[in-house]
Design a protein around this motif. Structure first.
Motif, PDB file in Angstrom:
ATOM      1  N   HIS A  31      38.202 115.554  53.721  1.00  0.00           N
ATOM      2  CA  HIS A  31      38.935 116.557  54.503  1.00  0.00           C
ATOM      3  C   HIS A  31      38.184 116.809  55.796  1.00  0.00           C
ATOM      4  O   HIS A  31      37.057 116.371  55.992  1.00  0.00           O
ATOM      5  CB  HIS A  31      39.162 117.851  53.703  1.00  0.00           C
ATOM      6  CG  HIS A  31      37.922 118.468  53.123  1.00  0.00           C
ATOM      7  ND1 HIS A  31      37.096 119.280  53.850  1.00  0.00           N
ATOM      8  CD2 HIS A  31      37.374 118.373  51.887  1.00  0.00           C
ATOM      9  CE1 HIS A  31      36.098 119.679  53.094  1.00  0.00           C
ATOM     10  NE2 HIS A  31      36.253 119.133  51.897  1.00  0.00           N
ATOM     11  N   ALA A  32      38.791 117.556  56.725  1.00  0.00           N
ATOM     12  CA  ALA A  32      38.277 117.720  58.083  1.00  0.00           C
ATOM     13  C   ALA A  32      36.940 118.444  58.126  1.00  0.00           C
ATOM     14  O   ALA A  32      36.162 118.248  59.063  1.00  0.00           O
ATOM     15  CB  ALA A  32      39.297 118.482  58.932  1.00  0.00           C
ATOM     16  N   HIS A  33      36.642 119.287  57.184  1.00  0.00           N
ATOM     17  CA  HIS A  33      35.420 120.086  57.226  1.00  0.00           C
ATOM     18  C   HIS A  33      34.246 119.421  56.498  1.00  0.00           C
ATOM     19  O   HIS A  33      33.200 120.027  56.353  1.00  0.00           O
ATOM     20  CB  HIS A  33      35.680 121.468  56.607  1.00  0.00           C
ATOM     21  CG  HIS A  33      36.768 122.202  57.293  1.00  0.00           C
ATOM     22  ND1 HIS A  33      36.651 122.672  58.583  1.00  0.00           N
ATOM     23  CD2 HIS A  33      38.010 122.506  56.889  1.00  0.00           C
ATOM     24  CE1 HIS A  33      37.761 123.260  58.936  1.00  0.00           C
ATOM     25  NE2 HIS A  33      38.622 123.170  57.915  1.00  0.00           N
ATOM     26  N   LEU A  34      34.419 118.195  56.111  1.00  0.00           N
ATOM     27  CA  LEU A  34      33.372 117.489  55.378  1.00  0.00           C
ATOM     28  C   LEU A  34      32.467 116.778  56.358  1.00  0.00           C
ATOM     29  O   LEU A  34      32.933 116.011  57.209  1.00  0.00           O
ATOM     30  CB  LEU A  34      34.002 116.479  54.401  1.00  0.00           C
ATOM     31  CG  LEU A  34      33.037 115.729  53.514  1.00  0.00           C
ATOM     32  CD1 LEU A  34      32.356 116.693  52.545  1.00  0.00           C
ATOM     33  CD2 LEU A  34      33.759 114.662  52.739  1.00  0.00           C
ATOM     34  N   ARG A  35      31.143 117.031  56.293  1.00  0.00           N
ATOM     35  CA  ARG A  35      30.181 116.347  57.158  1.00  0.00           C
ATOM     36  C   ARG A  35      29.703 115.102  56.419  1.00  0.00           C
ATOM     37  O   ARG A  35      29.326 115.180  55.275  1.00  0.00           O
ATOM     38  CB  ARG A  35      28.988 117.240  57.441  1.00  0.00           C
ATOM     39  CG  ARG A  35      29.362 118.453  58.247  1.00  0.00           C
ATOM     40  CD  ARG A  35      28.151 119.321  58.472  1.00  0.00           C
ATOM     41  NE  ARG A  35      28.336 120.543  57.686  1.00  0.00           N
ATOM     42  CZ  ARG A  35      27.416 121.451  57.510  1.00  0.00           C
ATOM     43  NH1 ARG A  35      26.237 121.305  58.030  1.00  0.00           N
ATOM     44  NH2 ARG A  35      27.669 122.505  56.807  1.00  0.00           N
ATOM     45  N   GLY A  36      29.716 114.003  57.084  1.00  0.00           N
ATOM     46  CA  GLY A  36      29.288 112.739  56.497  1.00  0.00           C
ATOM     47  C   GLY A  36      27.790 112.545  56.613  1.00  0.00           C
ATOM     48  O   GLY A  36      27.080 113.379  57.180  1.00  0.00           O
ATOM     49  N   SER A  76      34.669 114.312  45.460  1.00  0.00           N
ATOM     50  CA  SER A  76      35.274 115.234  46.424  1.00  0.00           C
ATOM     51  C   SER A  76      36.249 114.485  47.325  1.00  0.00           C
ATOM     52  O   SER A  76      35.929 113.414  47.847  1.00  0.00           O
ATOM     53  CB  SER A  76      34.172 115.873  47.279  1.00  0.00           C
ATOM     54  OG  SER A  76      34.744 116.645  48.303  1.00  0.00           O
ATOM     55  N   PRO A  77      37.443 115.042  47.555  1.00  0.00           N
ATOM     56  CA  PRO A  77      38.393 114.379  48.455  1.00  0.00           C
ATOM     57  C   PRO A  77      37.947 114.533  49.922  1.00  0.00           C
ATOM     58  O   PRO A  77      37.226 115.469  50.261  1.00  0.00           O
ATOM     59  CB  PRO A  77      39.705 115.129  48.203  1.00  0.00           C
ATOM     60  CG  PRO A  77      39.272 116.476  47.700  1.00  0.00           C
ATOM     61  CD  PRO A  77      37.993 116.253  46.960  1.00  0.00           C
TER      62      PRO A  77
END
Length: 161
Positions: free
Chosen positions: A151-156, A148-149
């Motif tokens: 991006h701002a909506h990705l929770r780590g 997955s690339p």
């Protein structure tokens, strides 16, 4: 030598236990009959020198030769050997398959064997057709594992601590 009589008309005497071949009234070969339907017996002395040389080959030697080309080629050789009831009959098929490396190169043969294994057709004629028609070169390359690339909506991973 019986192989010198190839193409000649011979007389056969067949009993329950023996098959005799006669040329002009003289016995030139005698074999014990194989009781298995479709079975056969082979006497090395009746074989031409080139065929006797094939007897020195072993399935493991041919598989090892295939491994030198690649894992798909080794698997194709293994399957060819398994398809034949008698190993000597599989040798010619394997030798033909492996000889394609001389004409097309090891990389192309390995690619063709990979494709042949995928479609379940490992015989010489199938692999040869793949190479003749350049289908080994147009085979799709397996995509790399998808990631997955960012991006701002990705929770780590820190979000779940």
């Amino acid at each position: 030598m019986p192989q010198t009589l190839v193409g000649q008309v011979l007389e056969a005497r067949i009993t329950a236990a023996v098959v005799e071949l006669l040329h002009r009234g003289q016995r030139v070969a005698s074999h014990a009959r194989n009781s298995r339907a479709g079975g056969f017996t082979t006497i090395a002395a009746h074989m031409p020198a080139a065929h006797r040389a094939h007897m020195e080959w072993t399935p493991q030697r041919l598989i090892h030769w295939g491994e030198g080309i690649g894992p798909a080629t080794a698997e194709a050789v293994t399957r060819l050997m398994a398809e034949n009831r008698d190993p000597e009959h599989g040798y010619r098929a394997c030798m033909g398959l492996l000889s394609l490396a001389k004409r097309y190169g090891k990389l192309r043969l390995e690619a063709a064997c990979t494709l042949a294994l995928q479609i379940g057709a490992c015989q010489y004629r199938h692999v040869n057709d793949i190479l003749k028609n350049n289908r080994d070169q147009s085979a799709p390359v397996a995509p790399a594992e998808w990631v997955s690339p960012d991006h701002a909506h990705l929770r780590g991973p820190g979000y779940y601590q």
